[in-house]
Enzyme design. Structure first.
Site, short mmCIF file in Angstrom:
data_model
loop_
_atom_site.label_atom_id
_atom_site.label_comp_id
_atom_site.label_asym_id
_atom_site.label_seq_id
_atom_site.Cartn_x
_atom_site.Cartn_y
_atom_site.Cartn_z
N ASP A 1 5.54 3.98 -17.07
CA ASP A 1 6.40 5.13 -16.78
C ASP A 1 6.95 5.02 -15.36
O ASP A 1 7.07 3.92 -14.81
CB ASP A 1 5.62 6.43 -16.99
CG ASP A 1 6.48 7.54 -17.56
OD1 ASP A 1 7.29 8.09 -16.80
OD2 ASP A 1 6.34 7.84 -18.76
N HIS B 1 7.80 12.35 -13.81
CA HIS B 1 7.66 12.11 -15.25
C HIS B 1 6.35 11.41 -15.60
O HIS B 1 5.59 11.85 -16.48
CB HIS B 1 8.86 11.29 -15.72
CG HIS B 1 9.01 11.15 -17.19
ND1 HIS B 1 8.42 10.13 -17.90
CD2 HIS B 1 9.70 11.88 -18.10
CE1 HIS B 1 8.74 10.24 -19.18
NE2 HIS B 1 9.52 11.30 -19.32
N SER C 1 9.16 12.37 -24.68
CA SER C 1 8.34 11.81 -23.60
C SER C 1 7.00 12.51 -23.51
O SER C 1 6.02 11.92 -23.02
CB SER C 1 9.06 11.96 -22.26
OG SER C 1 10.14 11.08 -22.16
#
Length: 1319
Positions: free
Chosen positions: A42, A267, A452
């Site tokens: 990520d 994220h 996600s």
């Protein structure tokens, strides 16, 4: 209140109840993920974020943190040693004090430099920039600016209104005040935070490599944290208390590469916390598998706004295999042009099939249209692709909705099928959470949603299952786990299969499935099922394909994992029952499956199906245990498109009630001549404001859905309408999808009307025009009667550049393709020049728009200015990486990697394309008749084009006067051609137009009265050529001994003197001879007839037959004169400064370097700008001998006390004050300088690039630092140099603009780095 707090739906914050994870943990508290390692691929994970410190058993939560992108890499190949003070020299110029406690047996320290703006996330950069500007800039700068404006206005008010009566010193002081205000405003306008540039130190303490990043920014390393590679000590540091940005390090290649590992965004931390966060004090906030460990791999590049790269992904797969991870989660993906292929996907397949990795990935957020799954999650066979689902608890806890709605798929969750027929989405999982984010956000916890988030939720559930399987010693494979998940998932009745896959993941049920069937003979088998050309399903989409029966073969091949032995493969045999889930799909009943590829025939008959979408599967069951569910599935998707009314070309949706999340789909066969569609959507509800998504997708062979997609989010109020248009491809089925937003409350009654339009090129017409082709004919026809007004707008200059150098070298130990195969890198270098500030998009078309499907491992480019300052980077998708470039020359370095050197050799000459934005855009004239185009008559006006009517238009080449400056033959102008007159039509048309530049016309007047070369005897010609060669030696190699030889032979040949002047001016500080420079300049000035020169320059028209010769001679003389005057003026100023410096008292001598206008020290002149130097050199080569009267027109030369201006604008005149008394030589030099300056103003603007060095020195000589700073600033605009930047800092200090000086100093290491940054 207490009751309401107890009733808070905490399980909706990180959903676990809906997937059976909570029940599983209650039953099996020790199967909480312990023993399982999850690789999180990520944007990076913050090791200091809440919930990411340790597991439920006290082990480190994060086993290692790795940046595989290279964005944090620092070149630390330079080695230094301690000086006598225990310091080392940092590459920033700072002295770095090494703590005495550091152990370094070798005494060698590796040093590097890193600008942290390429590491920090964009949001953090913005926060830091805002804080610095408010605290360190605005407060001081606004006061200074107000003071400077007040001083300037006060001084102006004290002066006479008649500028001609001002004294010389008054004018100089006035202009200096104006320059100060101008510079303060300029600094404020151009302010930007440089980002901290840190020195990095790496050394070996005898046991391990250690690194220190100078976060103090002062060289005091004792204040900084000494780290080792994270895997060795699990330690990290924070950049500062204000940033709260945590970082760790890794050291590679024997200390020559340092990787500063930080996260590129929030994220990745959020994803890691969902999968495995552990909050000991708040267990309700735990991730799904709090006992699991994490391998944090940063594949989102900080330089690309967290975009993933091929380099990052390939390195990541190698690390995952090396660390023997159980699971991997990739919450990333892009739209790919073809599925299940490419080097990145092959590396994932290898990790799954050969190393037992279970790979989970997001399906994408590109719904609600079908066939919008991203790569690799929805397109790669070995991956478990996850869709996003939302529950009532989530609606309560995460979204604070006023009404609990039924569980549903998120509207934006991508849908299958994949273009090769595979379903695309395997399972679904909750797609939102409120959990940990990096500390630098200052949020602690944050809400995010998307596939996600559903992917790590599913990954956490699988970690629980694996933890249990390991705890009970049940063997498994990625294939048995995937089958268990799909066969036990809960199908949601209100959600279509393309969105949810086989249903919502159920951890407890899947675990029971695997334990109940632990002895299944196929637990190590992956059933590869395909039809012709390797397609993983049948996908019928176009109208002609839906009108007949399709017969095909289905091939089934069992593939065993790496742990299977030969006997297992020999013994494998399964009696299978085959069934079809729909009556319009025909398949046999029985199939004997053995360890080889075998096929059976099947048939699809879509002829009786209604319009719309239909789904079926051919499934294979073990006849002995059918309760296990399908062992393999072969999807079949059929779309029967609607036919459009041939008269109206209209598609309608009658009034329909839309509840939350409802999706209405129509599939329409686009008419053959349609190029765009216009849709009007009407609301028939009262008191209802509703949010919708309109989505349309067409699929073309080997083109991603993004290539032909239109998406519009909109809100529609009661009894109103919205209208928009979008392009379509003729003759191809398009999906018309209207969906109500999943969180909308109540019902909305809506209808729409869609109408197709089209203006198409007829065969033989094209929109690529070459300038030398003359008038370009374009013929069009229309789908229906429409008003058209053709226009051609060109918005970019396109230039293709070949590499100036290319090298192929092996990469280091970090870059191994899975299987320990070494990689090679090709690095090409390109040079690109920008003549005017603009936006530029670099693009290597050979590799553009392919990432996961690319057959090369990676591609990456970085751009630098002439000082090697990093400007920007780009990867696979060029339109995402447009750069704002100032005037100058840039270097682009392009890296491509592959394990085959031969594959790289094939692309060594790959051209790079640079698209520079034109401002303003250029329009080509379009005519309705060839005759009008030929004579430049009336241009095309609006006209109606009837159905199927053909009409020709004529595009005239661009007039030479309208050509953008600096374009060259072979370059082209790129833009669009539109035909529709309406705004809706113009927005939807997408016809690309290219205009190729032909050979440029000669400059105006270039062929008029071209001077003829006189016949010259061969011996004379040889002597002149020998003379000119020696002249060049004088200026280039400082061969002054040749001057006396040449001047004796050619006493009136001015270039001889100019060459000597240039050589003298270029001498080093200690060698400079100002007296000789002044004397030589005077010699040149004396040989030029200034009156005649002025007269010739003032002529608007010259009727003489030899006008061209006179004009050329005049320009050369002017150039010689200006060069001589400038160099003489600079030499005089140096003498004045030298005398002033020697005469200052001790107080004025506190900063002697400041009295020196040169970078090298007192007595060395500041170099002239490049343009001035180039002109002088060109003049020297000209070799023109001056003599005789060339004109009778005379301009009187003004006396020394006359005010000379180049225009009536007094603001462009800087006066030199009267010389001071008491020093005869100084007095003489100042008077001489006045005369020199007066003459210069006759021939050149005082702020011309040639004059800037002179203006700077003059400002310094007379303490007019505003003028000096303005001159330096303009020199930096022409070409930025480190020496001039240092002078700017010094001048700012003299002005007491200390905050400006600090700001410029902070920028120095970033603007003038020691070398190119690493890839």
């Amino acid at each position: 209140m207490a009751d309401s707090e107890l009733d808070f739906p905490v399980h909706g914050l990180v959903p676990k109840r809906e997937t059976g994870a909570l029940g599983f943990l209650n039953k099996h508290p020790f199967y909480d993920g312990r023993g399982v390692t999850i690789a999180i691929l990520d944007s990076g994970v913050d090791p200091g974020a809440p919930g990411l410190q340790e597991t439920t058993t006290g082990q480190p939560k994060i086993v290692d943190i790795i940046d595989t992108t290279g964005s944090g890499d620092v070149d630390t190949s330079r080695v230094v040693t301690l000086d006598s003070n225990g310091c080392i020299n940092g590459l920033s110029g700072r002295k770095l004090k090494v703590p005495s406690l550091w152990k370094n047996p070798s005494g060698n320290f590796h040093v590097g430099l890193k600008n942290m703006s390429t590491v920090f996330p964009a949001a953090l950069r913005d926060r830091i920039s805002k804080e610095i500007k408010e605290s360190s800039w605005d407060s001081q700068h606004k006061i200074l600016t107000a003071l400077a404006v007040g001083q300037s206005e006060g001084f102006q008010n004290s002066l006479s209104s008649d500028a001609s009566t001002l004294s010389q010193s008054e004018r100089l002081e006035r202009d200096d005040y104006v320059a100060k205000v101008e510079m303060l405003n300029k600094f404020d306008k151009n302010w930007a935070d440089s980002g901290p540039t840190v020195d990095c130190v790496v050394f070996n303490d005898g046991d391990t490599w250690r690194a220190c990043v100078d976060t103090s920014l002062s060289g005091n390393l004792a204040e900084c944290t000494l780290l080792e590679s994270f895997r060795d000590g699990h330690r990290f540091a924070s950049f500062s208390q204000s940033t709260m940005y945590n970082y760790s390090v890794n050291i590679y290649e024997n200390g020559t590469v340092l990787s500063i590992v930080g996260n590129a965004g929030s994220h990745g931390t959020h994803v890691a916390a969902i999968a495995a966060g552990h909050f000991p004090d708040e267990p309700e906030r735990n991730g799904v598998a709090p006992g699991a460990q994490i391998l944090a791999i940063k594949i989102g590049d900080s330089r690309l706004a967290t975009m993933e790269t091929g380099t990052g992904l390939i390195r990541a797969m190698s690390e995952i295999i090396k660390r023997k991870c159980d699971l991997a989660n990739l919450s990333y993906g892009e739209a790919s042009h073809w599925p299940n292929s490419g080097k990145i996907c092959a590396s994932i397949d290898e990790a799954v099939n050969k190393h037992g990795l279970i790979f989970v990935s997001s399906a994408g957020n590109n719904g609600p249209c079908i066939s919008t799954v991203g790569s690799p999650g929805g397109t790669t066979e070995s991956i478990i692709g996850v869709g996003a689902w939302v529950s009532p608890d989530m609606m309560d806890a995460e979204y604070s909705m006023i009404e609990r709605l039924p569980a549903n798929q998120y509207t934006w969750s991508s849908r299958g099928p994949c273009v090769d027929g595979a379903l695309g989405v395997s399972i679904s999982a909750p797609g939102g959470a409120i959990t940990a984010v990096p500390n630098w956000t200052l949020h602690g916890l944050q809400h995010m949603n998307g596939t996600s988030m559903s992917s790590p939720n599913a990954c956490g559930n699988i970690a629980l299952i694996l933890s249990g399987l390991k705890g009970e010693d049940v063997t498994y494979s990625p294939f048995s786990v995937k089958r268990a998940l799909e066969n036990t998932a809960v199908n949601q009745d209100n959600i279509e299969v393309f969105a949810q896959g086989y249903g919502l993941i159920q951890a407890d049920a899947a675990f029971r499935y695997l334990t109940d069937h632990r002895n299944a003979i196929d637990k190590k088998v992956n059933f590869s099922v395909s039809s012709a050309s390797g397609k993983r399903g049948i996908y019928i989409r176009e109208a002609n394909a839906a009108s007949h029966v399709h017969s095909f073969y289905v091939t089934v091949e069992p593939k065993f994992d790496q742990t299977s032995d030969a006997q297992e493969k020999i013994n494998y045999c399964c009696h299978m029952k085959i069934c079809s889930t729909q009556p319009w799909v025909y398949a046999p009943s029985n199939f004997e499956c053995v360890n080889m590829a075998r096929n059976f025939s099947a048939k699809v008959d879509p002829r009786g199906l209604p319009t719309g979408i239909h789904y079926a599967e051919i499934q294979g069951f073990d006849a002995k245990s059918p309760q296990r569910g399908p062992l393999f599935r072969f999807p079949v998707t059929v779309i029967v498109p609607e036919k459009v009314d041939e008269e109206t070309h209209v598609v309608k949706l009658d009034r329909q009630d839309f509840k939350s999340g409802l999706v209405s789909r129509k599939f329409v066969n686009v008419p053959d001549s349609a190029t765009w569609a216009e849709i009007t959507i009407r609301s028939h509800s009262s008191d209802q404001n509703s949010r919708f998504i309109f989505h349309s997708v067409q699929l073309l062979p080997q083109r991603s859905f993004r290539s032909n997609e239109f998406e519009k989010f909109f809100s529609i109020s009661d009894s109103s309408s919205v209208q928009f248009s979008f392009p379509v491809q003729p003759g191809v089925t398009t999906e018309i999808c209207l969906a109500r937003w999943w969180a909308s409350i109540g019902k909305a009654n809506v209808s729409y009307e869609l109408q197709f339009h089209g203006v198409m090129l007829t065969p033989g017409s094209n929109l690529a025009m070459h300038a030398c082709d003359g008038i370009h004919r374009v013929e069009v026809k229309s789908l229906r009667r429409i008003e058209i007004l053709p226009t051609v707008t060109l918005k970019h200059v396109r230039q293709c550049v070949r590499p100036s150098s290319s090298a192929i070298t092996p990469l280091g130990s970090r870059d191994l393709y899975p299987g320990h195969r070494p990689l090679y890198a090709m690095v090409n270098t390109y040079t690109y020049t920008v003549h005017k500030a603009t936006e530029v998009t670099p693009n290597c078309p050979y590799f553009s728009d392919v990432l996961y499907e690319n057959e090369y491992n990676s591609q990456f480019w970085t751009m630098f200015d002439c000082n090697k300052r990093y400007i920007g980077s780009g990867d696979a998708y060029p339109n995402q990486y447009t750069l704002k470039l100032e005037k100058g020359t840039y270097t682009l370095r392009f890296q491509v990697t592959h394990e085959s050197k031969e594959m790289l050799e094939k692309v060594r000459d790959a051209a790079f394309r640079f698209d520079a934005k034109l401002s303003p855009a250029v329009n080509l004239d379009v005519y309705a008749r060839h005759k009008q185009a030929l004579i430049g008559g009336s241009k095309a006006s609006s006209a109606f084009l009837n159905t199927d009517e053909h009409k020709a238009y004529y595009v005239h080449p661009l007039l030479d006067s309208k050509l953008p400056k600096h374009v060259a033959p072979g370059q082209c102008l790129a833009g669009t051609m539109t035909f529709a007159k309406s705004d809706l039509g113009k927005k939807a048309e997408n016809l690309k137009f290219t205009y190729v530049i032909a050979e440029l016309p000669p400059k105006q007047g270039g062929n008029k009265s071209k001077p003829k070369k006189e016949e010259v005897a061969l011996d004379i010609q040889m002597k002149e050529e020998e003379r000119d060669m020696k002249i060049s030696w004088i200026s280039k190699h400082k061969q002054l001994d040749l001057f006396e030889e040449l001047v004796n032979q050619w006493p009136d040949h001015v270039p001889v003197y100019v060459a000597k002047l240039t050589a003298l001016d270029n001498m080093k500080t200690s060698e400079r001879r100002n007296e000789e420079i002044i004397a030589t300049a005077d010699e040149i000035i004396s040989k030029i007839d200034v009156k005649t020169l002025s007269a010739n320059l003032g002529l608007k028209f010259d009727p003489r037959t030899d006008a061209a010769t006179i004009k050329a001679d005049t320009e050369k003389q002017k150039n010689w004169l200006v060069t001589a005057l400038i160099k003489k003026g600079c030499a005089l100023l140096e003498r004045i400064l030298d005398r002033q410096t020697r005469g200052k008292d001790e107080e004025m001598q506190e900063g002697p370097a400041m009295r020196d206008p040169s970078p090298a020290g007192r007595g060395s002149p500041l170099p002239l700008s490049k343009s001035a130097g180039a002109d002088a050199e060109e003049t020297v080569r000209g070799g023109l001998e001056i003599g005789g009267d060339v004109s009778k027109h005379v301009v009187p030369y003004p006396p020394a006390d006359t005010q000379v201006q180049i225009s009536g604008d007094q603001s462009n005149t800087v006066a030199i004050p009267a010389p001071p008394l008491g020093d005869f030589q100084l007095n003489s030099d100042v008077k001489n300088l006045q005369g020199t300056y007066h003459q210069l103003q006759m021939f050149v603007d005082i702020w011309d690039p040639k004059m800037l060095a002179f203006m700077f020195q003059m400002g310094m000589a007379f303490d007019r630092f505003g003028i000096a700073l303005k001159a330096l600033s303009k020199m930096q605009e022409e070409k930025e140099t480190q020496e001039n930047e240092q002078l700017c800092i010094q001048v700012c200090k003299r002005l007491n603009w200390n905050h400006v000086a600090r700001h410029l100093s902070d920028w120095m290491p970033a603007k003038f780095p020691p070398g190119y940054t690493l890839f």
